[in-house]
Design a protein around this motif. Structure first.
Motif, mmCIF file in Angstrom:
data_model
loop_
_atom_site.group_PDB
_atom_site.id
_atom_site.type_symbol
_atom_site.label_atom_id
_atom_site.label_comp_id
_atom_site.label_asym_id
_atom_site.label_seq_id
_atom_site.Cartn_x
_atom_site.Cartn_y
_atom_site.Cartn_z
ATOM 1 N N VAL A 171 44.959 33.770 47.475
ATOM 2 C CA VAL A 171 44.608 32.350 47.432
ATOM 3 C C VAL A 171 44.793 31.859 45.999
ATOM 4 O O VAL A 171 44.305 32.492 45.056
ATOM 5 C CB VAL A 171 43.145 32.134 47.866
ATOM 6 C CG1 VAL A 171 42.781 30.641 47.810
ATOM 7 C CG2 VAL A 171 42.912 32.679 49.269
ATOM 8 N N GLN A 172 45.507 30.754 45.827
ATOM 9 C CA GLN A 172 45.613 30.148 44.495
ATOM 10 C C GLN A 172 44.246 29.571 44.156
ATOM 11 O O GLN A 172 43.745 28.696 44.857
ATOM 12 C CB GLN A 172 46.684 29.057 44.481
ATOM 13 C CG GLN A 172 46.984 28.547 43.082
ATOM 14 C CD GLN A 172 48.089 27.504 43.082
ATOM 15 O OE1 GLN A 172 48.008 26.517 43.804
ATOM 16 N NE2 GLN A 172 49.111 27.711 42.287
ATOM 17 N N PHE A 173 43.650 30.057 43.057
ATOM 18 C CA PHE A 173 42.241 29.784 42.816
ATOM 19 C C PHE A 173 41.981 29.725 41.317
ATOM 20 O O PHE A 173 42.666 30.400 40.534
ATOM 21 C CB PHE A 173 41.401 30.920 43.432
ATOM 22 C CG PHE A 173 39.997 30.537 43.790
ATOM 23 C CD1 PHE A 173 39.743 29.761 44.909
ATOM 24 C CD2 PHE A 173 38.931 30.949 43.013
ATOM 25 C CE1 PHE A 173 38.448 29.411 45.254
ATOM 26 C CE2 PHE A 173 37.636 30.613 43.349
ATOM 27 C CZ PHE A 173 37.396 29.831 44.476
ATOM 28 N N PRO A 174 40.978 28.923 40.885
ATOM 29 C CA PRO A 174 40.716 28.786 39.444
ATOM 30 C C PRO A 174 40.389 30.132 38.799
ATOM 31 O O PRO A 174 39.469 30.833 39.231
ATOM 32 C CB PRO A 174 39.503 27.842 39.387
ATOM 33 C CG PRO A 174 39.492 27.145 40.698
ATOM 34 C CD PRO A 174 40.085 28.086 41.692
ATOM 35 N N ARG A 175 41.124 30.495 37.754
ATOM 36 C CA ARG A 175 40.851 31.749 37.049
ATOM 37 C C ARG A 175 39.491 31.717 36.360
ATOM 38 O O ARG A 175 38.816 32.734 36.240
ATOM 39 C CB ARG A 175 41.943 32.028 36.027
ATOM 40 C CG ARG A 175 43.248 32.490 36.651
ATOM 41 C CD ARG A 175 44.227 32.959 35.586
ATOM 42 N NE ARG A 175 45.444 33.452 36.199
ATOM 43 C CZ ARG A 175 45.606 34.707 36.648
ATOM 44 N NH1 ARG A 175 44.613 35.557 36.545
ATOM 45 N NH2 ARG A 175 46.742 35.078 37.174
ATOM 46 N N ALA A 176 39.090 30.542 35.889
ATOM 47 C CA ALA A 176 37.869 30.443 35.079
ATOM 48 C C ALA A 176 36.617 30.796 35.873
ATOM 49 O O ALA A 176 35.594 31.126 35.279
ATOM 50 C CB ALA A 176 37.728 29.041 34.497
ATOM 51 N N ILE A 177 36.665 30.734 37.193
ATOM 52 C CA ILE A 177 35.461 31.009 37.982
ATOM 53 C C ILE A 177 35.616 32.251 38.854
ATOM 54 O O ILE A 177 34.816 32.483 39.761
ATOM 55 C CB ILE A 177 35.059 29.793 38.841
ATOM 56 C CG1 ILE A 177 36.167 29.417 39.820
ATOM 57 C CG2 ILE A 177 34.715 28.614 37.948
ATOM 58 C CD1 ILE A 177 35.759 28.308 40.788
ATOM 59 N N ARG A 178 36.629 33.054 38.592
ATOM 60 C CA ARG A 178 36.805 34.302 39.350
ATOM 61 C C ARG A 178 35.880 35.379 38.795
ATOM 62 O O ARG A 178 35.904 35.672 37.600
ATOM 63 C CB ARG A 178 38.247 34.790 39.281
ATOM 64 C CG ARG A 178 39.258 33.890 39.962
ATOM 65 C CD ARG A 178 40.620 34.540 39.993
ATOM 66 N NE ARG A 178 41.659 33.620 40.432
ATOM 67 C CZ ARG A 178 42.911 33.974 40.665
ATOM 68 N NH1 ARG A 178 43.278 35.228 40.493
ATOM 69 N NH2 ARG A 178 43.798 33.085 41.063
ATOM 70 N N GLU A 179 35.095 35.967 39.657
ATOM 71 C CA GLU A 179 34.237 37.092 39.309
ATOM 72 C C GLU A 179 34.298 38.101 40.451
ATOM 73 O O GLU A 179 34.189 37.705 41.615
ATOM 74 C CB GLU A 179 32.782 36.646 39.099
ATOM 75 C CG GLU A 179 32.567 35.693 37.942
ATOM 76 C CD GLU A 179 31.110 35.270 37.815
ATOM 77 O OE1 GLU A 179 30.292 35.766 38.634
ATOM 78 O OE2 GLU A 179 30.802 34.467 36.938
ATOM 79 N N PRO A 180 34.480 39.385 40.148
ATOM 80 C CA PRO A 180 34.559 40.385 41.213
ATOM 81 C C PRO A 180 33.337 40.318 42.132
ATOM 82 O O PRO A 180 32.195 40.275 41.669
ATOM 83 C CB PRO A 180 34.606 41.712 40.450
ATOM 84 C CG PRO A 180 35.164 41.358 39.111
ATOM 85 C CD PRO A 180 34.638 39.992 38.809
ATOM 86 N N GLY A 181 33.592 40.225 43.426
ATOM 87 C CA GLY A 181 32.514 40.177 44.403
ATOM 88 C C GLY A 181 32.003 38.792 44.725
ATOM 89 O O GLY A 181 31.290 38.614 45.713
#
Length: 483
Positions: free
Chosen positions: A447-457
């Protein structure tokens, strides 16, 4: 440069005097966690965090990363000692129009700063300016919303119903929902001039005449350096990427397979437009030239009276429009016969778009201008009869949206609303990807998704996902974090 290692943090920079790379790389170790931050010197950059089985393996991985960068020319430095490199902003001159008549302007919206970005679709008009403001209006000129981005807007591009703003901070923001996010982060040594996007693949043209192609996951695919510098034009479709620079237009295979053709133009290219089978190049030598997409052959030339800053066409190229450095706008028939020339009533048009017998311009004085381009209105204008232009005012309570820079900035919900889609951040080979959890979707697609809010889990709720032709999902609607 001085040593830049504090405790478990190592900070490196690579800065080339010839205008090349100007970027940093920072590695921090905290027990079993390694955090890497990188980007343009003076900017916040991107952050990636990886957890290792033991603290020893974390230190070894960090040392390896630092060693790789040092071998590539990075050296220890002190954050803040080296100033950010200035961003190239298009320096343009704008003279008063020599046209005897003024265009039939229906309405005008002053954004407050020189404007380059424009997009017009069936519902909205979008304008982006050098102050980082993007406004949406309806076709009657009523302001609907404002997006406040961190830096000046170079251009606005659309891919289906997704809208993207390329900014001077090197990021490309998705404005398709209320929460704008950085969908792409351009390499620190790329001085962006113009952008286009096609089926999720971003094409970037820059000051040095390079073309850089980046996929929907914000990962570099390929790049080429064209014969000329100052590449102000890039357009893309299924058959090629068309790159305009000061020596003409070069077409490259979309997969990076090489050059398909190169055509010198009459003067350096300052703007580009495309239709299904042709591309149009506006040049510094006062012309717009139409080139065949298949062969690069110049099929027609449209002569103006000053350097051409922008151009556009009606559907199918029936009419060709141009804006010059002397605040004039032109209309030609398909074969190159000039039908009219009128003053803009303001500055020079830096970009333009035609929609439903209206020509929308963004100008050096920061205005979005709506011109009645119907035959009757233009004929009346040539005789000196024009409507009274309405000056659009900002709505009293204009909704304003800013990009999310951290997970805390995202609204949280206890459970997914009915019909919403749940996605999850997962760690894969040192990168954080996003996959769909909800049934009915392919869990293997990213999914194309904001990198700034990606956190594992972490799990998020989105209004909808759409399958893109490139084999990935795009977010449609708001993004909320699921508790």
């Amino acid at each position: 440069m001085s040593a830049g290692s504090v405790g478990s943090t190592t900070y490196l920079e690579l800065s080339q005097e010839d205008g090349g790379a100007h970027k940093f790389y920072e590695v921090a170790v905290d027990g079993q966690v390694v955090t890497v931050r990188y980007g343009r010197i003076g900017a916040g950059g991107q952050t990636q965090t990886t957890t290792f089985p033991t603290a020893e393996k974390a230190r070894a991985a960090a040392a390896k990363k630092v060693g790789e960068k040092v071998r590539r020319g990075y050296a220890p430095a002190v954050p803040g000692q080296r100033a950010p490199r200035s961003v190239t902003r298009r320096q343009v001159a704008s003279a008063p129009s020599t046209a005897r008549a003024v265009a039939p302007v229906l309405w005008r919206f002053a954004t407050g700063s020189s404007a380059f970005g424009i997009h017009v679709d069936g519902e909205h008009c979008w304008v982006g300016n050098q102050a980082g403001d993007v406004y949406t209006l309806d076709h009657d000129g009523n302001t609907l919303a404002r997006f406040s981005l961190p830096d000046g807007v170079k251009c606005l591009v659309a891919d289906d119903f997704w809208i993207y703003a390329g900014c001077d901070d090197g990021k490309v923001y998705d404005l398709s929902s209320k929460l704008p996010f950085a969908a792409y982060d351009i390499a620190a040594d790329v001085d962006i001039f113009w952008l286009d996007i096609h089926e999720g693949v971003l094409d970037v043209s820059d000051r040095d005449g390079r073309l850089t192609v980046i996929d929907h996951e914000d990962e570099h695919q390929w790049s080429r350096r064209s014969q000329g510098e100052h590449a102000w034009m890039v357009r893309a479709d299924d058959r090629a990427v068309y790159h305009g620079h000061h020596r003409g237009v070069t077409a490259y295979a979309p997969d990076g397979g090489g050059e398909l053709w190169h055509t010198p133009t009459r003067g350096g290219v300052l703007f580009g437009w495309q239709e299904d089978d042709v591309v149009y190049a506006g040049t510094a030598h006062k012309v717009v030239q139409r080139l065949s997409k298949r062969t690069g052959t110049i099929e027609a030339t449209y002569a103006c009276d000053s350097a051409v800053y922008s151009c556009a066409t009606s559907p199918g190229g029936q009419f060709v429009f141009a804006g010059d450095a002397a605040s004039s706008v032109y209309c030609f028939d398909q074969d190159g016969t000039r039908l009219w020339k009128l003053g803009t009533g303001g500055g020079s048009a830096l970009s333009m778009q035609y929609h439903d017998e209206r020509l929308y311009l963004v100008t050096t004085d920061g205005s979005l201008v709506c011109v009645d381009a119907s035959g009757a209105a233009v004929s009346a204008a040539q005789q000196g009869t024009v409507p009274v232009a309405r000056d659009v005012k900002l709505a009293a309570a204009l909704p304003t949206y800013e990009p999310a820079t951290a997970a805390a900035a995202v609204t949280t919900v206890a459970q997914a609303p009915a019909g919403a889609v749940v996605v999850e951040c997962v760690s894969e080979a040192g990168r954080i990807r996003v996959h769909v959890v909800s049934e009915g979707y392919d869990p293997a697609l990213n999914v194309q998704f904001p990198r700034a809010i990606r956190e594992p889990g972490a799990r998020y709720v989105v209004d909808a996902l759409h399958t893109a032709a490139g084999g990935f999902y795009r977010v449609r609607g708001d993004i909320r974090r699921l508790l």
